[in-house]
Design an enzyme around this catalytic site. Structure first.
Site, PDB file in Angstrom:
ATOM      1  CD  GLU A  20     -68.369  58.810 -26.671  1.00  0.00           C
ATOM      2  OE1 GLU A  20     -69.411  59.207 -26.080  1.00  0.00           O
ATOM      3  OE2 GLU A  20     -67.189  58.799 -25.959  1.00  0.00           O
TER       4      GLU A  20
ATOM      5  CB  THR B 265     -67.607  54.481 -17.171  1.00  0.00           C
ATOM      6  OG1 THR B 265     -68.101  54.790 -18.413  1.00  0.00           O
ATOM      7  CG2 THR B 265     -67.997  52.798 -16.968  1.00  0.00           C
TER       8      THR B 265
ATOM      9  N   GLY C  44     -60.082  55.963 -20.645  1.00  0.00           N
ATOM     10  CA  GLY C  44     -59.048  55.851 -21.676  1.00  0.00           C
ATOM     11  C   GLY C  44     -58.062  57.034 -21.433  1.00  0.00           C
TER      12      GLY C  44
END
Ligand SMILES: Cc1cc2nc3c(=O)[nH]c(=O)nc-3n(C[C@H](O)[C@H](O)[C@H](O)COP(=O)(O)OP(=O)(O)OC[C@H]3O[C@@H](n4cnc5c(N)ncnc54)[C@H](O)[C@@H]3O)c2cc1C
Length: 639
Positions: free
Chosen positions: A409, A132, A171
C-alpha cells in the site's frame, strides 16, 4: 508499579474499553470471540509454523471456507469479516472485502456495482487486486500492461508485452482468485489514455483452471515466512479478451464507438487507496498493541537479578531499561489507534467530496502507523529477551506482518513524497489558511509572529499543552522550511521527506489524541491524560535532533524537557494495568506462550518444547551416528 493483573480470558466491555476499541468495533470483536473459537478449525490447535508451505496454505483455505460459511450463516457485516481476517491471520480470502471490494465500491459505475457487488458478497467470485508489475511498483506511470480496444468485437485485448510487465506480488492470485482487478493502460485507436482499472476473470468458474491467454504462477515463499497463508501471484496476459463493460466506469468510460470520456473528478482514482490507508492507520496500531500487551504481561512475570525481601529477584518491568521502552510504546500505539480511527471515520464522511486533505491525512496515518508498529513490535520482542524469539511467543508473527506493511500500500518514503508535494503546492499558492493540516507553514511565512527562543528551564512547563504544541509546530515548520529550500534548489528530497511526514503526523496525532480525550469516559480520564502527556513529551524528546544548531531550545530547555519526560513516565506507570486491561486480548487472540491465562509462561514455553516434532529423532539417528564416526574412515584411509 501497581501489579499487572493476569492476562484477560475474556474481552473487557467497560466504558474505557468501548472508548479505546470504539463501541462498534468492540461489539464486533465480542461477536467474533463468542463464535469463532467454538469451531475446531479456529481452535489454534495446529502448529502452523511446523507445516510445509503447501499444507499451511491448504489449512488457510479450509479456514477461509469455514469463515465464509459462518459469515454467510450469521449475516454479519463486511466489517465483521475484515476483523475476523485480522484475528485469524492471513487467509486467501483477505483481499475480498479490502482492496477488491473497496475498489469496486469506489470506482465502478452504479450499473457495474449492481452487477458485481452481489457476486463479491456471496463469494461467488474470489478477488484480488493486480497493480504491481515486476518492473514497476511505486512508479505506476511505468505500468506496461495494455488493454487495447477492439471496436469490431467491443472487447479489450490484454497484453503483457515484456517480462517486466508481469503482474507480481498480487495477494491471493497465485492459486485462489477467480477474478482480478487489473491496472492497465487503456489504448484506443493507438492513443494511450493511461492507467485504468479492468475486471478480469482469470480462472474458469467450474474447473478453477487458469483461462487461455493468461499464465499465473504462485510466487513461492516470502522472507521470514511473511503472509505464508497468502498465495501471492505472478501473471501475464497474451491476447486475453474481456468485454468493454469490464472497464471500471465510475469516473472515466469508453463508449461503444470508441469515444473516451475522461474523468470529471480526478479524486476517484485515489479514493480506494485513501480508504485502505485509512484502515491500516488504526489496524496496524492494534497489531502492535497486541505485541506490547504480550510483552508487558511477560516482563511483569519475569524476574532477573537483585535480591528482594523474601529472596525474590527483581521483576524486569521494574528496570528503567524496560519502562523507558515499553511505556512510551504503549502510549504511542494508543495514540495511533485513536487517531487512525478518527481518520477512517473522517474518510467515510467525506467520500465523494474533495478528498485532498484526506489524502494527506491517510498518507501520514499509514506511514506513521507502519513505521512505528514495526519498531514497537521489535521493542516488544527485545523486552522479552530470548523468550521473545520463540515462534510460540507470537511476536515474530506480528513483526513479519507489520514490517511488510511499510512496503505494501505504498513504500513509506515514496508515499511521503505526496505530503512533500502538498506542502510545495500549498506554499506556492499561499493555501495554509484553507488547509488546516498545513497551518504550520504560517511560521515560515511570518517567522516574527512566533517565538524564536523558547525558554522553559522549569520541567513543569513541558506539561503545558501550549508549550508542547509550540515545539511540535516549530519542529515540523523547520523541517518543512528545509524541504522547501532543498526543493527550490532542485535537490533530491526523498530521504528527508519521511522525517517531515513523521513530524507532521506527530503534531496532528498529539492534537488528535487530546481532542479524542475530550469524549473519554470518566473511568479512564486520569489514565488517558497521563498517557497523552507521556506520548507528547516522549515525542518531543525523540524529535530534539531537529533543533540542533537552532536558537529555539537552549541546553537548559532540553535538560528540563528530559526531566519532564521522566516525570511523565512515572505518572503513567500506575495506569498501565488499566490501559492494558481495556485492551484485554484473549489467549485465543494472542496465541502466545508468554501470556497464557491458565499456566505460567515457563510451563507454556517448556510445554511447547515438549511438543516438538524433533523429539522423536530416531529417523536421523543412523546419520548422526555415522557423522560421529567419519573421522575413523579418514584415519583408516591415511594408513
Ligand atoms: C507482502 C506484500 C503484499 C503485496 N500485495 C500486493 C497486491 O496485492 N497487489 C499489488 O498490486 N501489489 C502488491 N504488493 C506490491 C507493493 O504494493 C509494492 O511492493 C510497493 O508499492 C513498492 O513498490 P516496489 O516493490 O516496486 O518498490 P520500488 O518502487 O522498486 O522501491 C524500491 C526502493 O526504492 C525507493 N524508491 C522508489 N521510488 C522512489 C522515489 N521516487 N524516490 C525515492 N525513493 C524511491 C523505495 O523507497 C524503496 O526503498 C505487495 C507487496 C508486499 C511486500
Amino acid at each position: 508499579m501497581a501489579s499487572l493483573s493476569q492476562p484477560a480470558s475474556e474481552p473487557n466491555t467497560s466504558p474505557l474499553a468501548k472508548f479505546i476499541w470504539g463501541p462498534e468495533n468492540l461489539q464486533r470483536r465480542c461477536d467474533l470471540l463468542k463464535e469463532l473459537p467454538q469451531h475446531a478449525i479456529f481452535k489454534n490447535e495446529v502448529n502452523l509454523a511446523a507445516l510445509s508451505r503447501r499444507d499451511h496454505w491448504a489449512y488457510r483455505v479450509q479456514q477461509a471456507q469455514a469463515l465464509i460459511g459462518i459469515w454467510l450463516k450469521k449475516g454479519w457485516s463486511r466489517d465483521h469479516f475484515l476483523d475476523a481476517n485480522r484475528m485469524i491471520g492471513e487467509m486467501p480470502c483477505s483481499p475480498q472485502f479490502r482492496i477488491f471490494f473497496k475498489n469496486i465500491q469506489a470506482q465502478m459505475s452504479p450499473e457495474q456495482k449492481a452487477f458485481w457487488i452481489p457476486k463479491v458478497e456471496r463469494f461467488e467470485i474470489l478477488g484480488c487486486y493486480a497493480q504491481t508489475e515486476v518492473g514497476h511498483g511505486s512508479n505506476l506511470r511505468g505500468i506496461e500492461t495494455s488493454a487495447t480496444f477492439d471496436s469490431t468485437t467491443d472487447e479489450f485485448i490484454l497484453e503483457s508485452p515484456t517480462v517486466s510487465s508481469s503482474k507480481i506480488w498480487i495477494g491471493a492470485l497465485g492459486a485462489w482468485a477467480t477474478h482480478a482487478i487489473v491496472v492497465s493502460r487503456l489504448i484506443v485507436n493507438g492513443h494511450d489514455h493511461g492507467n485504468h482499472l479492468f475486471m478480469v476473470q482469470v480462472r474458469d468458474l467450474k474447473t478453477h483452471d487458469v483461462l487461455p491467454g493468461i499464465t499465473i504462477y504462485e510466487q513461492r515463499d516470502k522472507t521470514l515466512n511473511t503472509l505464508r497463508g497468502l498465495d501471492n501471484g505472478v501473471m501475464r496476459f497474451f491476447g486475453h479478451r474481456i468485454p468493454r463493460s469490464q472497464m471500471f466506469a465510475g469516473s472515466s468510460s469508453l463508449s461503444r464507438d470508441g469515444t473516451y470520456n475522461p474523468p470529471i473528478n480526478k479524486n476517484h482514482s485515489y479514493t480506494s487507496m485513501v480508504i485502505i490507508r485509512g484502515l491500516l492507520s488504526s489496524e496496524l496500531g492494534l497489531d502492535a498493541m497486541k505485541a506490547l500487551y504480550i510483552a508487558a504481561h511477560y516482563v511483569a512475570f519475569r524476574r532477573q537479578f537483585g535480591a528482594n525481601p523474601g529472596g525474590m529477584e527483581t521483576r524486569v518491568i521494574d528496570y528503567a531499561s524496560v519502562k523507558n521502552r515499553l511505556f512510551p510504546a504503549i502510549a504511542r500505539e494508543v495514540a495511533i489507534i485513536l487517531n487512525g480511527r478518527q481518520i477512517t471515520a473522517a474518510i467515510e464522511e467525506r467520500l465523494g467530496t474533495n478528498m485532498e486533505d484526506m489524502h494527506i491525512m491517510s498518507v501520514g496515518g499509514k506511514v506513521y502507523a507502519s513505521e512505528h508498529a514495526a519498531r514497537d513490535v521489535e521493542i516488544a520482542r527485545l523486552l522479552c529477551g530470548g523468550h521473545g524469539t520463540h515462534e510460540s511467543a507470537g511476536l515474530g508473527r506480528s513483526y513479519t506482518l507489520l514490517s511488510a506493511a511499510r512496503t505494501y500500500e505504498g513504500d513509506s518514503y515514496v508515499i511521503s513524497l505526496q505530503l512533500g508535494r502538498a506542502i510545495t503546492k500549498c506554499w506556492q499558492r499561499g493555501g495554509e489558511d484553507t488547509l488546516p493540516a498545513l497551518g504550520y507553514l504560517r511560521r515560515l511565512r511570518k517567522p516574527t509572529a512566533y517565538q524564536q527562543r523558547l525558554r522553559q528551564d522549569e520541567s513543569q512547563a513541558w506539561h503545558d499543552r501550549a508549550v508542547q504544541d509550540d515545539v511540535l509546530e516549530q519542529r515540523v515548520s523547520i523541517l518543512a522550511g528545509q524541504f522547501l529550500e532543498d526543493t527550490r534548489k532542485g535537490k533530491d528530497t526523498s530521504f528527508q521527506v519521511l522525517e517531515l511526514t513523521m513530524a507532521h503526523t506527530d503534531l496532528h496525532y498529539v492534537r488528535g489524541l487530546y481532542s479524542a480525550l475530550e469524549s473519554s469516559p470518566e473511568e479512564g480520564k486520569m489514565a488517558l491524560k497521563a498517557l497523552a502527556n507521556l506520548f507528547t513529551i516522549s515525542t518531543l524528546v525523540n524529535g530534539l535532533s531537529t533543533f540542533a544548531g537552532s536558537d529555539y531550545l537552549s541546553y537548559n530547555d532540553i535538560r528540563s524537557m528530559k526531566e519532564a519526560y521522566q516525570t511523565a513516565l512515572v505518572e503513567f506507570e500506575p495506569h498501565v494495568p488499566c490501559i492494558l486491561g481495556a485492551f484485554a486480548f484473549t489467549p485465543w487472540e494472542t496465541r502466545s506462550s508468554l501470556c497464557p491465562v491458565d499456566k505460567s509462561p515457563y510451563d507454556a514455553i517448556v510445554g511447547h518444547a515438549m511438543g516438538s516434532e524433533l523429539n522423536d529423532n530416531r529417523f536421523m539417528r543412523p546419520t548422526i551416528l555415522n557423522i560421529r564416526s567419519l573421522w575413523k574412515n579418514q584415519q583408516e584411509s591415511r594408513l
